[in-house]
Design a protein around this motif. Structure first.
Motif, short mmCIF file in Angstrom:
data_model
loop_
_atom_site.label_atom_id
_atom_site.label_comp_id
_atom_site.label_asym_id
_atom_site.label_seq_id
_atom_site.Cartn_x
_atom_site.Cartn_y
_atom_site.Cartn_z
N CYS A 33 0.84 -1.19 0.00
CA CYS A 33 0.00 0.00 0.00
C CYS A 33 0.89 1.25 0.00
CB CYS A 33 -0.89 0.01 1.23
SG CYS A 33 -1.83 1.52 1.40
N VAL B 24 -12.79 0.27 -4.62
CA VAL B 24 -11.48 0.95 -4.73
C VAL B 24 -10.95 1.35 -3.34
CG1 VAL B 24 -11.70 1.74 -7.11
CG2 VAL B 24 -12.39 3.26 -5.26
N CYS B 28 -7.74 -0.58 -3.62
CA CYS B 28 -6.71 0.24 -4.26
C CYS B 28 -5.84 0.94 -3.24
CB CYS B 28 -7.32 1.22 -5.24
SG CYS B 28 -7.79 0.37 -6.74
N CYS B 29 -6.11 0.68 -1.98
CA CYS B 29 -5.21 1.12 -0.91
C CYS B 29 -4.95 2.61 -0.94
CB CYS B 29 -3.88 0.39 -1.02
SG CYS B 29 -4.10 -1.38 -1.05
N LEU B 30 -5.88 3.38 -1.40
CA LEU B 30 -5.67 4.82 -1.42
C LEU B 30 -6.87 5.51 -0.79
CD1 LEU B 30 -4.22 5.37 -4.94
CD2 LEU B 30 -3.18 6.11 -2.83
N ALA B 69 -8.82 6.74 -8.53
CA ALA B 69 -8.33 5.84 -7.47
C ALA B 69 -7.88 4.51 -8.07
CB ALA B 69 -9.42 5.60 -6.43
N GLY B 73 -4.05 3.59 -8.18
CA GLY B 73 -3.76 2.39 -7.38
C GLY B 73 -2.99 1.37 -8.18
N GLY B 77 0.87 0.31 -7.67
CA GLY B 77 1.10 -1.12 -7.42
C GLY B 77 2.16 -1.67 -8.36
#
Lengths: 131, 98
Positions: A33, B24, B28-30, B69, B73, B77
């Protein structure tokens, strides 16, 4: 459009196979992340890759420990995609009505932000919620 | 913005992107996903209050943030994976030469 759904299903199957068989916490090639790398804090999505691996191996308790939000979202996603599949197959516009209520996204917003805050607090609950 | 038929409900409710926003946010870790959840909330509240043009505008905005996003993401990544592999290969090469 039909083709897109088929491609989507194949991608989904591939992702499930990958995350089912490979444990993200033992291999370093899984993406980290960016928010966590930059800030050291957990975002609402942190731990979701490990949680997905746990889930696909039937370990719900471990998945909840990695990312409780993901586990909570599953019933909603299942119901939504069941309706979606039904509307694709029948050609009628069938939708999960609860998603159109005024209150639903507000509740989800509170849950997501609350989760993001609580999992970064140095408390016993925060310790459980963190990724 | 697009539809000028004020007062008349359009045939279809604009897409609120709520499920996509949740996805997301989780995958998407955001924190960008939270922005699209806020816009999804505006689609619902405006449509349910009769502000159809406002709901359409919020729908567009929600979709925009879901896409941002999603692609940011994926891009971050992929950059992460490439860096991991490069560091791995570099460490391997250093190890084999020393």
């Amino acid at each position: 459009m039909q083709k897109l759904y088929i491609v989507g299903l194949f991608v989904l199957a591939g992702v499930f196979l990958l995350y089912g068989f490979v444990n993200p916490s033992t291999y370093s090639f899984f993406p980290q992340c960016p928010f966590h790398v930059l800030t050291g804090l957990d975002c609402p999505g942190c731990g979701s890759q490990r949680a997905l691996h746990s889930l696909l191996n039937g370990n719900l308790k471990e998945a909840a420990d990695y990312n409780l939000l993901l586990v909570f979202s599953i019933p909603l996603l299942v119901v939504h995609f069941r309706y979606k599949a039904a509307s694709i197959f029948t050609g009628r516009d069938i939708r999960f009505r609860a998603l159109d209520y005024t209150l639903t996204p507000i509740l989800i917003f509170i849950l997501v932000v609350g989760f993001a805050v609580l999992r970064n607090l140095p408390t016993e609950l925060g310790n459980y919620l963190k990724a | 913005m697009e539809s000028q038929n004020f007062g008349q409900p359009p045939a279809f409710r604009p897409k609120n992107w709520l499920v996509e926003s949740i996805l997301v946010t989780i995958f998407c870790c955001l924190p960008l996903g939270i922005v699209s959840i806020v816009n999804a909330a505006q689609v619902n509240s405006r449509y349910n209050a009769g502000d159809y043009a406002g709901a359409q505008a919020a729908s567009k905005e929600a979709g925009k943030w879901v896409k941002i996003a999603f692609f940011v993401g994926i891009a971050l990544g992929v950059i992460g994976i490439v860096l991991n592999v490069l560091i791995g290969v570099g460490a391997g090469l250093l190890g084999s030469f020393s």
